[in-house]
Each structure stands twice: as structure tokens, then as C-alpha cells.
Enzyme design. Structure first.
Site, mmCIF file in Angstrom:
data_model
loop_
_atom_site.group_PDB
_atom_site.id
_atom_site.type_symbol
_atom_site.label_atom_id
_atom_site.label_comp_id
_atom_site.label_asym_id
_atom_site.label_seq_id
_atom_site.Cartn_x
_atom_site.Cartn_y
_atom_site.Cartn_z
ATOM 1 N N ASN A 230 5.250 -1.668 11.699
ATOM 2 C CA ASN A 230 4.542 -1.164 10.536
ATOM 3 C C ASN A 230 4.895 -2.008 9.311
ATOM 4 O O ASN A 230 5.477 -3.089 9.440
ATOM 5 C CB ASN A 230 4.909 0.320 10.323
ATOM 6 C CG ASN A 230 3.771 1.127 9.726
ATOM 7 O OD1 ASN A 230 3.099 0.685 8.800
ATOM 8 N ND2 ASN A 230 3.562 2.331 10.246
ATOM 9 N N ASN B 114 4.810 6.048 3.475
ATOM 10 C CA ASN B 114 4.055 6.706 2.414
ATOM 11 C C ASN B 114 3.877 8.205 2.587
ATOM 12 O O ASN B 114 3.182 8.845 1.809
ATOM 13 C CB ASN B 114 2.685 6.034 2.279
ATOM 14 C CG ASN B 114 2.817 4.557 1.922
ATOM 15 O OD1 ASN B 114 3.635 4.201 1.083
ATOM 16 N ND2 ASN B 114 2.039 3.718 2.576
ATOM 17 N N THR B 115 4.485 8.776 3.618
ATOM 18 C CA THR B 115 4.575 10.222 3.780
ATOM 19 C C THR B 115 6.039 10.599 3.713
ATOM 20 O O THR B 115 6.842 10.132 4.534
ATOM 21 C CB THR B 115 3.975 10.671 5.128
ATOM 22 O OG1 THR B 115 2.572 10.377 5.138
ATOM 23 C CG2 THR B 115 4.173 12.162 5.344
ATOM 24 N N LYS C 217 4.788 3.753 17.194
ATOM 25 C CA LYS C 217 4.799 2.659 16.223
ATOM 26 C C LYS C 217 6.043 2.761 15.369
ATOM 27 O O LYS C 217 6.318 3.811 14.774
ATOM 28 C CB LYS C 217 3.543 2.710 15.341
ATOM 29 C CG LYS C 217 3.404 1.494 14.412
ATOM 30 C CD LYS C 217 2.033 1.442 13.764
ATOM 31 C CE LYS C 217 1.844 0.151 12.969
ATOM 32 N NZ LYS C 217 0.485 0.053 12.402
ATOM 33 N N ASN D 7 0.822 -1.203 0.000
ATOM 34 C CA ASN D 7 0.000 0.000 0.000
ATOM 35 C C ASN D 7 0.856 1.253 0.000
ATOM 36 O O ASN D 7 1.964 1.268 0.534
ATOM 37 C CB ASN D 7 -0.965 -0.010 1.204
ATOM 38 C CG ASN D 7 -0.396 0.705 2.417
ATOM 39 O OD1 ASN D 7 -0.454 1.933 2.512
ATOM 40 N ND2 ASN D 7 0.161 -0.062 3.359
ATOM 41 N N SER E 266 5.239 5.106 8.849
ATOM 42 C CA SER E 266 4.662 4.854 7.536
ATOM 43 C C SER E 266 5.664 5.246 6.457
ATOM 44 O O SER E 266 6.277 6.319 6.533
ATOM 45 C CB SER E 266 3.372 5.656 7.348
ATOM 46 O OG SER E 266 2.963 5.599 5.992
ATOM 47 N N PHE F 266 -1.900 8.400 4.323
ATOM 48 C CA PHE F 266 -2.654 9.064 5.395
ATOM 49 C C PHE F 266 -3.923 9.753 4.869
ATOM 50 O O PHE F 266 -4.243 10.876 5.254
ATOM 51 C CB PHE F 266 -1.791 10.099 6.128
ATOM 52 C CG PHE F 266 -0.736 9.527 7.032
ATOM 53 C CD1 PHE F 266 -0.599 8.162 7.221
ATOM 54 C CD2 PHE F 266 0.136 10.373 7.704
ATOM 55 C CE1 PHE F 266 0.390 7.646 8.058
ATOM 56 C CE2 PHE F 266 1.119 9.870 8.549
ATOM 57 C CZ PHE F 266 1.249 8.506 8.730
#
Length: 280
Positions: free
Chosen positions: A193, A127-128, A164, A56, A125, A60
Site C-alpha cells: 500500500n 487514512n482510516t 494487502k 492521498n 490504508s 475509503f
């Protein structure tokens, strides 16, 4: 039950009672940011069925802290809503600099802590852009302090706060995070994560490929933290045996998401019943 829903499934705080109704012991909503953001362009979620995994790059996508706080407020007005154990995973908006990140986490804590059973600081994450750099202890410490002060002030009580972390952290960095957790009196760690150690393209991979490393990280954290800190183990738990591996490594609680999709809606209740039976 010891098994909850991992962050990433309910990014709008709109499925809490349904999630609990499926047999999860608790749910972690989010990630929630101060302002709404649409996330990355689509497509941004792919199955990898041959490995029982997902990739993925969601980014966010959520409705923002104000909207989510209002939904949680309404939830807590009901008996079922008050009984639900709800964690809130918080992050920074994509356009906010690393220097200003503590303010974003504090803003989320101010708006959401009152309605949360626990908060999770998400700095892992992939993805940021630049978010994982905030796992460095010097950066993370400022975020933790800002979040703690804002959460306790807003809620008028001690709000459990966890951080996390990614499975891709080096062992030395995991040890540094554990030391910081103790020094800053955090309540625990969510490990782990998604991983970027793959060849599938942009984004993080969840599911079976993460399990072995997640177990290693949990074991290392438990050795460093001792018995007084909460560890939530997450990553690739597809069976009762997988769950026992994570628990035996030192996890107090577990979270799942990818296996819920692959194994079906009855999996969380089956897993929680099996763990309750073996614990007895």
C-alpha cells in the site's frame, strides 16, 4: 497481461470495462465498505511531481457494498463483463471498532464475493484511524477467518483471498503475516500500500518513493511463502525495468495506478506488451 489496475482508482465499480479497454489485464476495485461513506474532507489528493508521487488521504470514499454488488451483478450479465478479471478490495467503515472489524469484512464478502474473481482484505490504508493496527497477526487472523467463511458460503466456491499490507511494516511483522497466510490458507498477498514515511503531511504517499521498499517486501514474502502463494507487487512501477525488478523479486502479477496517471493512458498496454514480449 500481468499488469492490472491497483485499488483506489475505481471506488464505485463504474469504470471496469473502460479500465480493461485501456490495456490492463485485470482491475481491482475499491476499497468497498459495508455502508456508504463520503471519505475525508477535501482536498484529499495531491501530486508530488518532482518525485513522481501522489499523497492521498481519501478515507475509503465509496457507495457501499450493496450498490457495488448490484453494479457487479449487471456487469456479469454481459459477455465482456464476465470476461473481465475483477478483484474487490474490502475494508471496514470508519466508525466501526477494531473489535467489530471482522463483521464488516464478512459483510463485504457476503455481498461481493459472488461477483469477484478475488477479494483483497485491506488493513493497510493509513487514512482510516486505527486500520493499520489490524495488520497485527492476532487481529488479522480473526478478519481472515470471518472473510473466508463468508466468501465461500456466499459464492458457493473457493474465492481467492489476499491481504494487502503496508510498506512500513517491520520485517519481523512481514514474516508474521507470511506465516499467518500459510496457517490460514490464504491465497496470497498484495504488497504494498502507500507509505507514511514522508514529510508531506497527512495521508499516504504512492509512486516512485515506494518502489525500493515494495521490492524488498515482495522479496521477503516470496522467501517466506515459497512458490505456492500469489504475490501481487504494487508500488512505484514506472517502467519495464521497474516491472522486471518486481517480478524478479517474486511478484506473480503487478498493479499500477500512480504511473498510469503520470505516464498516460497508453502506459498499461505498452507495459503489458513489453512484459509479454520479454516473457516469450
Amino acid at each position: 497481461g500481468r499488469v492490472g489496475m491497483a485499488a483506489g482508482q475505481d471506488k464505485r465499480a463504474s469504470a471496469i470495462l473502460g479500465t480493461i479497454g485501456l490495456g490492463f489485464g485485470f482491475t481491482e476495485i475499491g476499497t468497498i465498505t459495508p455502508e456508504p461513506q463520503p471519505g475525508n474532507e477535501q482536498p484529499r489528493l495531491w501530486r508530488i511531481p518532482e518525485r513522481k508521487a501522489f499523497r492521498n488521504r481519501m478515507g475509503f470514499n465509496n457507495d457501499g457494498a450493496d450498490v457495488v454488488a448490484e453494479r457487479l451483478r449487471h456487469l456479469r450479465k454481459t459477455r465482456r463483463g464476465r470476461a473481465a478479471v475483477v478483484g474487490v478490495n474490502i475494508g471496514k467503515n470508519k466508525w466501526v471498532s477494531a473489535e467489530d472489524a471482522p463483521k464488516d469484512y464478512a459483510t463485504c464478502a457476503t455481498k461481493l464475493a459472488r461477483w469477484a474473481d478475488y477479494l483483497v482484505i485491506n488493513v493497510s490504508s493509513p487514512n482510516t484511524p486505527g486500520l493499520r493496527d489490524l495488520q497485527a497477526v492476532d487481529s488479522l487472523r480473526e478478519i481472515v477467518r470471518a472473510t473466508r467463511q463468508a466468501a465461500d458460503l456466499a459464492a458457493g466456491r473457493h474465492v481467492p483471498i489476499l491481504v494487502k499490507i503496508a510498506p512500513d511494516l517491520a520485517n519481523a511483522d512481514i514474516d508474521d503475516v507470511a506465516q499467518m497466510v500459510q496457517e490460514e490458507d490464504l491465497d496470497g498477498v498484495v504488497a504494498t500500500n502507500t507509505t507514511i514515511a514522508h514529510d508531506y503531511g497527512e495521508g499516504g504517499v504512492s509512486g516512485v518513493p515506494v518502489l525500493d521498499r515494495a521490492v524488498e517486501v515482495v522479496s521477503r514474502l516470496r522467501a517466506a511463502l515459497g512458490k505456492d502463494y500469489l504475490i501481487i507487487g504494487v508500488g512505484g512501477i514506472f517502467s519495464v525495468d521497474d516491472a522486471h525488478r518486481m517480478i524478479n523479486a517474486g511478484a506473480d502479477l503487478l498493479e499500477i495506478l500512480t504511473s498510469f496517471i503520470y505516464n498516460g493512458p497508453f502506459f498499461p498496454s505498452r507495459l503489458n506488451r513489453a512484459l509479454a514480449h520479454t516473457a516469450g
